[in-house]
Design a protein around this motif. Structure first.
Motif, PDB file in Angstrom:
ATOM      1  N   ALA A 183       0.835  -1.199   0.000  1.00  0.00           N
ATOM      2  CA  ALA A 183       0.000   0.000   0.000  1.00  0.00           C
ATOM      3  C   ALA A 183       0.872   1.252   0.000  1.00  0.00           C
ATOM      4  O   ALA A 183       1.821   1.363   0.764  1.00  0.00           O
ATOM      5  N   GLY A 184       0.548   2.174  -0.890  1.00  0.00           N
ATOM      6  CA  GLY A 184       1.283   3.423  -0.982  1.00  0.00           C
ATOM      7  C   GLY A 184       2.347   3.445  -2.050  1.00  0.00           C
ATOM      8  O   GLY A 184       2.830   4.518  -2.431  1.00  0.00           O
ATOM      9  N   LEU A 185       2.737   2.273  -2.564  1.00  0.00           N
ATOM     10  CA  LEU A 185       3.772   2.218  -3.595  1.00  0.00           C
ATOM     11  C   LEU A 185       3.184   2.595  -4.948  1.00  0.00           C
ATOM     12  O   LEU A 185       2.176   2.026  -5.372  1.00  0.00           O
ATOM     13  N   SER A 186       3.790   3.556  -5.619  1.00  0.00           N
ATOM     14  CA  SER A 186       3.286   3.990  -6.925  1.00  0.00           C
ATOM     15  C   SER A 186       4.436   4.483  -7.784  1.00  0.00           C
ATOM     16  O   SER A 186       5.552   4.707  -7.307  1.00  0.00           O
ATOM     17  N   CYS A 187       4.150   4.663  -9.068  1.00  0.00           N
ATOM     18  CA  CYS A 187       5.187   5.113 -10.020  1.00  0.00           C
ATOM     19  C   CYS A 187       4.499   5.862 -11.166  1.00  0.00           C
ATOM     20  O   CYS A 187       4.497   5.409 -12.298  1.00  0.00           O
ATOM     21  N   ARG A 188       3.907   7.013 -10.853  1.00  0.00           N
ATOM     22  CA  ARG A 188       3.031   7.698 -11.801  1.00  0.00           C
ATOM     23  C   ARG A 188       3.639   8.915 -12.480  1.00  0.00           C
ATOM     24  O   ARG A 188       3.098   9.394 -13.476  1.00  0.00           O
ATOM     25  N   TRP A 189       4.722   9.473 -11.942  1.00  0.00           N
ATOM     26  CA  TRP A 189       5.273  10.686 -12.529  1.00  0.00           C
ATOM     27  C   TRP A 189       6.025  10.397 -13.821  1.00  0.00           C
ATOM     28  O   TRP A 189       6.623   9.328 -13.983  1.00  0.00           O
ATOM     29  N   SER A 190       6.021  11.365 -14.702  1.00  0.00           N
ATOM     30  CA  SER A 190       6.808  11.248 -15.932  1.00  0.00           C
ATOM     31  C   SER A 190       8.293  11.333 -15.592  1.00  0.00           C
ATOM     32  O   SER A 190       8.682  11.904 -14.569  1.00  0.00           O
ATOM     33  N   ASN A 191       9.130  10.753 -16.462  1.00  0.00           N
ATOM     34  CA  ASN A 191      10.567  10.915 -16.293  1.00  0.00           C
ATOM     35  C   ASN A 191      10.934  12.389 -16.385  1.00  0.00           C
ATOM     36  O   ASN A 191      10.249  13.180 -17.058  1.00  0.00           O
ATOM     37  N   VAL A 192      12.024  12.759 -15.726  1.00  0.00           N
ATOM     38  CA  VAL A 192      12.473  14.151 -15.684  1.00  0.00           C
ATOM     39  C   VAL A 192      13.704  14.291 -16.571  1.00  0.00           C
ATOM     40  O   VAL A 192      14.724  13.636 -16.331  1.00  0.00           O
ATOM     41  N   LYS A 193      13.606  15.129 -17.587  1.00  0.00           N
ATOM     42  CA  LYS A 193      14.725  15.329 -18.500  1.00  0.00           C
ATOM     43  C   LYS A 193      15.776  16.246 -17.876  1.00  0.00           C
ATOM     44  O   LYS A 193      15.456  17.168 -17.127  1.00  0.00           O
ATOM     45  N   SER A 194      17.027  15.985 -18.212  1.00  0.00           N
ATOM     46  CA  SER A 194      18.113  16.833 -17.727  1.00  0.00           C
ATOM     47  C   SER A 194      17.991  18.237 -18.295  1.00  0.00           C
ATOM     48  O   SER A 194      17.675  18.422 -19.478  1.00  0.00           O
ATOM     49  N   GLU A 195      18.231  19.228 -17.448  1.00  0.00           N
ATOM     50  CA  GLU A 195      18.244  20.624 -17.891  1.00  0.00           C
ATOM     51  C   GLU A 195      19.668  21.152 -18.082  1.00  0.00           C
ATOM     52  O   GLU A 195      19.864  22.183 -18.698  1.00  0.00           O
ATOM     53  N   ARG A 196      20.664  20.419 -17.540  1.00  0.00           N
ATOM     54  CA  ARG A 196      22.043  20.917 -17.567  1.00  0.00           C
ATOM     55  C   ARG A 196      22.949  20.137 -18.522  1.00  0.00           C
ATOM     56  O   ARG A 196      24.040  20.590 -18.821  1.00  0.00           O
ATOM     57  N   GLY A 197      22.533  18.958 -18.946  1.00  0.00           N
ATOM     58  CA  GLY A 197      23.377  18.189 -19.834  1.00  0.00           C
ATOM     59  C   GLY A 197      23.164  16.700 -19.714  1.00  0.00           C
ATOM     60  O   GLY A 197      22.945  16.004 -20.708  1.00  0.00           O
ATOM     61  N   ALA A 198      23.222  16.168 -18.471  1.00  0.00           N
ATOM     62  CA  ALA A 198      23.053  14.732 -18.268  1.00  0.00           C
ATOM     63  C   ALA A 198      22.621  14.457 -16.833  1.00  0.00           C
ATOM     64  O   ALA A 198      22.978  15.188 -15.911  1.00  0.00           O
ATOM     65  N   ILE A 199      21.846  13.395 -16.673  1.00  0.00           N
ATOM     66  CA  ILE A 199      21.543  12.870 -15.343  1.00  0.00           C
ATOM     67  C   ILE A 199      22.672  11.901 -15.002  1.00  0.00           C
ATOM     68  O   ILE A 199      22.844  10.867 -15.651  1.00  0.00           O
ATOM     69  N   LEU A 200      23.453  12.269 -14.002  1.00  0.00           N
ATOM     70  CA  LEU A 200      24.625  11.495 -13.626  1.00  0.00           C
ATOM     71  C   LEU A 200      24.317  10.642 -12.400  1.00  0.00           C
ATOM     72  O   LEU A 200      23.967  11.168 -11.338  1.00  0.00           O
ATOM     73  N   SER A 201      24.432   9.321 -12.547  1.00  0.00           N
ATOM     74  CA  SER A 201      24.310   8.400 -11.419  1.00  0.00           C
ATOM     75  C   SER A 201      25.716   8.087 -10.929  1.00  0.00           C
ATOM     76  O   SER A 201      26.587   7.699 -11.710  1.00  0.00           O
ATOM     77  N   LEU A 202      25.916   8.235  -9.634  1.00  0.00           N
ATOM     78  CA  LEU A 202      27.250   8.151  -9.058  1.00  0.00           C
ATOM     79  C   LEU A 202      27.229   7.243  -7.831  1.00  0.00           C
ATOM     80  O   LEU A 202      26.399   7.412  -6.940  1.00  0.00           O
ATOM     81  N   VAL A 203      28.125   6.261  -7.798  1.00  0.00           N
ATOM     82  CA  VAL A 203      28.280   5.361  -6.657  1.00  0.00           C
ATOM     83  C   VAL A 203      29.750   5.393  -6.235  1.00  0.00           C
ATOM     84  O   VAL A 203      30.634   5.118  -7.042  1.00  0.00           O
ATOM     85  N   ILE A 204      29.994   5.729  -4.973  1.00  0.00           N
ATOM     86  CA  ILE A 204      31.360   5.819  -4.451  1.00  0.00           C
ATOM     87  C   ILE A 204      31.449   4.967  -3.199  1.00  0.00           C
ATOM     88  O   ILE A 204      30.604   5.080  -2.302  1.00  0.00           O
ATOM     89  N   GLU A 205      32.467   4.117  -3.117  1.00  0.00           N
ATOM     90  CA  GLU A 205      32.669   3.266  -1.950  1.00  0.00           C
ATOM     91  C   GLU A 205      34.113   3.360  -1.481  1.00  0.00           C
ATOM     92  O   GLU A 205      35.027   3.511  -2.303  1.00  0.00           O
ATOM     93  N   PRO A 206      34.358   3.268  -0.176  1.00  0.00           N
ATOM     94  CA  PRO A 206      35.740   3.271   0.310  1.00  0.00           C
ATOM     95  C   PRO A 206      36.427   1.944   0.002  1.00  0.00           C
ATOM     96  O   PRO A 206      35.791   0.886   0.003  1.00  0.00           O
ATOM     97  N   GLN A 207      37.705   1.993  -0.273  1.00  0.00           N
ATOM     98  CA  GLN A 207      38.480   0.765  -0.392  1.00  0.00           C
ATOM     99  C   GLN A 207      38.601   0.122   0.985  1.00  0.00           C
ATOM    100  O   GLN A 207      38.501   0.794   2.012  1.00  0.00           O
ATOM    101  N   ASP A 208      38.808  -1.177   1.000  1.00  0.00           N
ATOM    102  CA  ASP A 208      38.946  -1.899   2.268  1.00  0.00           C
ATOM    103  C   ASP A 208      40.075  -1.293   3.099  1.00  0.00           C
ATOM    104  O   ASP A 208      41.171  -1.029   2.584  1.00  0.00           O
ATOM    105  N   GLY A 209      39.781  -1.077   4.375  1.00  0.00           N
ATOM    106  CA  GLY A 209      40.797  -0.584   5.286  1.00  0.00           C
ATOM    107  C   GLY A 209      40.950   0.918   5.331  1.00  0.00           C
ATOM    108  O   GLY A 209      41.716   1.431   6.154  1.00  0.00           O
TER     109      GLY A 209
END
Length: 379
Positions: A183-209
């Motif tokens: 209940a409450g889960l939905s996905c109704r909005w339109s996708n959002v286009k980039s206004e600056r150039g690109a939608i950048l997905s970024l994942v950063i993780e620390p190295q071990d230690g």
């Protein structure tokens, strides 16, 4: 010293902050009690699903894990984080059985409705600590009605690694034939286009230690690079996203609902979304102001988070992207981090809306063409 016994109110009583930049400091995070339990979920073969053009389904399944946990806890505050093709969360000890049943129910639902295999697992915080990791949380509140958990300590990442290695899991069938409460889960909005150039997905993780303080400094530099923009390169316009009819996720949402034949559900959603689309063309009705609601969607959107690392979905110009990449390449060369980036033209949202007349609706933002899953694949 870690608390050995606690109640469900432990997380609810933690302080909240609206200063995202401050969360680069590991001192802002509080350890969860030993007897709490963490849960993780991850879609098997998410990159193949992306290739098939099914990333919106992938996001829906990831958000369904969170929706099912919130509903299983009857709305009680609990820490959770959305990862695109999966999710992580933690619950108090007396909630464990209900949480396991909710995970199992979502796993079966994803398999039956979409042919998607979902790995799920749970483990105690004390066992995470015995393995040399930790689970610490902070609460980031973009407004007074909504907050999102931030995680540090490496505990969720360790649990996911153990799950993928087959060492942790939730047994099949613990939920019986009970469907997940989404209940409450939905996905109704339109996708959002980039206004600056690109939608950048970024994942950063620390190295071990790498000490958390050192990783925090790198995260601080990345956040500062995005902070040159007043809204932190927020991918959703201040006025909110746009709506179209029929919405792009309507057939997916018909599979989220669990009552009645599929075509009946789809027909009901068609009528419901037609009314919503027409309402969004006006200023609203009664106490519901469409302009205010759409602005709240943007304000409430979860477009950056700490999840044993840093994840961000940014509307980025080429110059800022180059600056961020330069910071990360230098840190990688120094053996401090590993990172992945994925650029696309649009962002998309998957939403948890307990009530359309209240301001506590939540919106998980990801890149529309692979997003976090593609960035993580490039780590």
């Amino acid at each position: 010293m870690f608390l050995k016994h606690s109640t469900q109110g432990y997380y609810a009583n933690l302080p909240r902050t609206d200063d995202f930049d401050s969360l680069t400091d590991p001192k802002r995070y509080v350890p969860l009690p030993d007897d709490w339990v963490v849960g993780v979920a991850d879609i098997v073969g998410s990159t193949d699903e992306i290739t098939r053009g099914r990333y919106k389904i992938v996001n829906t399944v990831g958000a369904a894990v969170i929706s099912a946990q919130i509903n299983a806890a009857n709305g009680a505050p609990l820490p959770f984080v959305f990862g695109g093709d999966g999710a992580g969360f933690a619950v108090w000890p007396t909630q464990r059985l209900a949480a396991e049943r909710a995970l199992d129910a979502v796993r079966r639902w994803a398999r039956e409705e979409f042919g998607i295999e979902l790995r799920v697992a749970m483990t105690r915080v004390c066992d995470v600590r015995a393995a040399g990791r930790d689970v610490r949380v902070a609460r980031y509140a973009p407004n007074d009605e909504v907050d999102y958990a931030m995680f540090s300590g490496g505990g969720l990442a360790w649990a996911e690694e153990e799950m993928k290695a087959g060492k942790l899991s939730v047994p099949e069938g613990v939920a019986g034939d009970t469907p997940p409460d989404l209940a409450g889960l939905s996905c109704r909005w339109s996708n959002v286009k980039s206004e600056r150039g690109a939608i950048l997905s970024l994942v950063i993780e620390p190295q071990d230690g790498v000490p958390e303080e050192c990783f925090g400094k790198i995260a601080e530099a990345v956040v500062a690079a995005s902070g040159a923009d007043p809204r932190g390169l927020h991918p959703v316009p201040r006025s909110g996203p746009s709506a179209q009819f029929p919405p792009p996720g309507m057939t997916i949402e018909a599979r989220v609902r669990q009552t009645g034949p599929y075509l009946v559900r789809l027909g009901a959603l068609l009528v419901e979304n037609a009314l919503i689309w027409a309402l969004m063309k006006t200023r609203g009705i009664g106490n519901f102001d469409t302009k205010v609601y759409r602005a709240e969607v943007a304000q409430n959107a979860d477009f950056r988070k700490f999840d044993d690392g840093l994840k961000m979905t940014l509307d980025c110009d080429a110059q800022t992207q180059s600056r961020i990449e330069g910071i990360l390449r230098k840190a990688k060369a120094a053996g401090m981090v590993r990172f992945g980036m994925h650029a696309q033209s649009e962002a998309m949202m998957t939403c948890l809306v307990p009530s359309a007349t209240q301001s506590n609706h939540m919106h998980f933002v990801d890149g529309a063409a692979g997003g976090y899953a593609q960035a993580a694949a490039r780590l």
